[in-house]
Structure formats: C-alpha cells, structure tokens
Design a protein around this motif. Structure first.
Motif, PDB file in Angstrom:
ATOM      1  N   GLU A   1       0.830  -1.201   0.000  1.00  0.00           N
ATOM      2  CA  GLU A   1       0.000   0.000   0.000  1.00  0.00           C
ATOM      3  C   GLU A   1       0.866   1.254   0.000  1.00  0.00           C
ATOM      4  O   GLU A   1       0.503   2.277   0.565  1.00  0.00           O
ATOM      5  N   ILE A  34       0.255   6.353  -3.020  1.00  0.00           N
ATOM      6  CA  ILE A  34      -1.023   7.057  -2.920  1.00  0.00           C
ATOM      7  C   ILE A  34      -1.065   8.108  -4.016  1.00  0.00           C
ATOM      8  O   ILE A  34      -0.085   8.831  -4.241  1.00  0.00           O
ATOM      9  N   ARG A  35      -2.201   8.204  -4.706  1.00  0.00           N
ATOM     10  CA  ARG A  35      -2.355   9.202  -5.765  1.00  0.00           C
ATOM     11  C   ARG A  35      -3.539  10.102  -5.474  1.00  0.00           C
ATOM     12  O   ARG A  35      -4.609   9.641  -5.095  1.00  0.00           O
ATOM     13  N   THR A  79       1.545  12.097  -6.673  1.00  0.00           N
ATOM     14  CA  THR A  79       1.795  10.723  -6.255  1.00  0.00           C
ATOM     15  C   THR A  79       2.821  10.735  -5.131  1.00  0.00           C
ATOM     16  O   THR A  79       3.853  11.397  -5.242  1.00  0.00           O
ATOM     17  N   ASN A 119       5.108   8.108  -2.805  1.00  0.00           N
ATOM     18  CA  ASN A 119       5.581   6.723  -2.814  1.00  0.00           C
ATOM     19  C   ASN A 119       6.386   6.459  -1.552  1.00  0.00           C
ATOM     20  O   ASN A 119       7.491   6.973  -1.390  1.00  0.00           O
ATOM     21  N   ARG A 120       5.833   5.640  -0.673  1.00  0.00           N
ATOM     22  CA  ARG A 120       6.499   5.370   0.600  1.00  0.00           C
ATOM     23  C   ARG A 120       7.705   4.448   0.443  1.00  0.00           C
ATOM     24  O   ARG A 120       8.578   4.411   1.296  1.00  0.00           O
ATOM     25  N   TYR A 139       2.487  11.698   4.119  1.00  0.00           N
ATOM     26  CA  TYR A 139       1.976  10.380   3.729  1.00  0.00           C
ATOM     27  C   TYR A 139       0.826   9.956   4.647  1.00  0.00           C
ATOM     28  O   TYR A 139      -0.201   9.460   4.168  1.00  0.00           O
ATOM     29  N   MET A 142      -2.264  11.999   3.782  1.00  0.00           N
ATOM     30  CA  MET A 142      -2.835  11.615   2.493  1.00  0.00           C
ATOM     31  C   MET A 142      -3.455  10.226   2.542  1.00  0.00           C
ATOM     32  O   MET A 142      -4.405   9.935   1.797  1.00  0.00           O
ATOM     33  N   ALA A 143      -2.929   9.372   3.404  1.00  0.00           N
ATOM     34  CA  ALA A 143      -3.484   8.026   3.547  1.00  0.00           C
ATOM     35  C   ALA A 143      -4.808   8.050   4.309  1.00  0.00           C
ATOM     36  O   ALA A 143      -5.562   7.073   4.273  1.00  0.00           O
ATOM     37  N   ASN A 144      -5.088   9.163   4.975  1.00  0.00           N
ATOM     38  CA  ASN A 144      -6.309   9.278   5.785  1.00  0.00           C
ATOM     39  C   ASN A 144      -7.014  10.601   5.496  1.00  0.00           C
ATOM     40  O   ASN A 144      -7.191  11.438   6.393  1.00  0.00           O
ATOM     41  N   GLU A 201      -8.844  16.265  -0.185  1.00  0.00           N
ATOM     42  CA  GLU A 201      -8.527  16.092  -1.598  1.00  0.00           C
ATOM     43  C   GLU A 201      -9.471  16.949  -2.447  1.00  0.00           C
ATOM     44  O   GLU A 201     -10.670  17.021  -2.195  1.00  0.00           O
TER      45      GLU A 201
END
Length: 226
Positions: free
Chosen positions: A125, A128-129, A134, A136-137, A160, A163-165, A223
């Motif tokens: 995972e 994230i876009r 984008t 990238n972890r 990150y 953006m993930a939440n 977003e």
C-alpha cells in the motif's frame, strides 16, 4: 526468499542466529561491526536487520539511524542492556523492536515474522495518488506531474499519513504519536512547524490537496474533487 543481516561482534551469537535462521529458510548475512554491515546492505537487498548495540567502530544505535535513513527495512536491536533508558534510546534511534539477551531464538523468529508481515503490508500500500500528485512510501518520493521532490523524513511521513487518511481530523498529540513516536520529548509546535513547511512547499505547486487547520483540534487533509 527473505534475506536477513545479523550484526554482532560476538561470533557465537552470529553462528547461533545463522544456523537457526538458515534452518527456517532465510538467507543470512553476517557482519561483526556496523561498517561491514553497511557494505553488505549496499550490495544485498536485505529485508530485515538484527543489530547488536555494543559493537566496535559504530554502535547499534548509530547503525540503526543510518539504516533508517538509507534503507526501508525493519530493525531489531539485540542487546544485553535491559534498562528503560537504553530501550528509549533504541526506539529514538529508529528501531522497530528490541530483544534483550539472553533470548530464545524462537521468540526472535516470531518477532522477525511479525515485522516482515507489517513491512510487506506497507509495501503493498506504498503508493497514494491524488490527482496529479503521487506519494511513494517505498522510494520516499513525491511526484507532481513530471517533477519529483525528496522531503525531509518527518515531513514525508507526516504528508503520507495525512494523504493516507483524507478528511480525517487528527489532533497534534495523535500526529506526534504516529510520526515521532510515544517517546518523543518535544511539544505540539513541532507539528505546526512541519505543517507550515509542507504548505510552503506545495501550495503553489498543486491544488490536488489542502491541509486544513481545524481550530481547537488539529489538522485534516482534503482532496480536491474535480
């Protein structure tokens, strides 16, 4: 097949772990100091590092810091020290787990498997876009259209996580715990400073997302919807 590097100046520990982990199907690399360990890590795509604290040339704390900066792999510190201050120093250096000697090889195996599962899930995972943005972890890169940005580690991890939440509101205390860890000794202003830097970096570059201040609570990333 997973690759493990074991770093310890005690040859008996090295051999014990080499035999035990090899029997479980791992490819095991051995190093007796931090310098040798880094040479191996730059050549081999290792998946996890088992690191002793007390070593010549570069101790386990310093090696852990370098691994955390240069490689996206978990670290288990292996040491005879058991004082809480030593554990705190280890976690501040960036270790994922801490095992005190003497230890049962089976216990170490359980911890290795747990960390590998956790990191495998993160890798799956890792991208994230949002619109043309984008993050990238795995590579620790942020890309906007055809431009790539490398952020300081904590700024990247904070962005990150937000953006993930998306649309979730997080208090400063919660963000400190997630990004800096429960042992962090700084204050809430650290979060404010990092949010300010992220806004300064990206406000003029993209409107794919916006980090909003939620008065009296903390922050939320939203977003943009086209």
């Amino acid at each position: 097949m997973k690759k493990i590097i074991v770093v310890d100046d005690d040859i008996h520990i090295l051999e014990l772990l080499y035999i035990h982990l090899s029997e479980q199907g791992y490819i095991v690399f051995k190093a007796r100091d931090g310098i040798s360990a880094l040479e191996i890590l730059h050549k081999e795509n290792c998946h996890i590092a088992i690191v002793d604290v007390m070593m010549p040339f570069m101790d386990g704390y310093e090696l852990t810091k370098v691994i955390r900066q240069q490689f996206n792999i978990p670290v288990i510190l292996l040491t005879a020290k058991s004082q809480i201050d030593d554990k705190e120093k280890g976690f501040q250096a960036g270790t994922d787990d801490y095992v005190v000697k003497p230890f049962e090889p089976k216990e170490l195996s359980y911890r290795i498997k747990a960390l590998l599962r956790r990191y495998d899930n993160v890798t799956e995972e890792s991208i994230i876009r949002m619109g043309s943005t984008t993050i990238n972890r795995k590579s620790y890169e942020v890309q906007i259209d055809d431009r790539i940005f490398l952020l300081p580690l904590k700024e990247f991890e904070l962005l990150y996580f937000l953006m993930a939440n998306p649309k979730q509101v997080f208090s400063r205390d919660h963000l400190i715990e997630q990004i800096w860890g429960i042992d962090y000794e700084g204050d809430e202003r650290t979060v404010d400073v990092h949010i300010k830097r992220l806004r300064e970096r990206f406000t003029q570059l993209t409107d794919d997302f916006q980090i909003k201040t939620i008065r009296g609570i903390g922050y939320s990333l939203e977003e943009k919807r086209s």
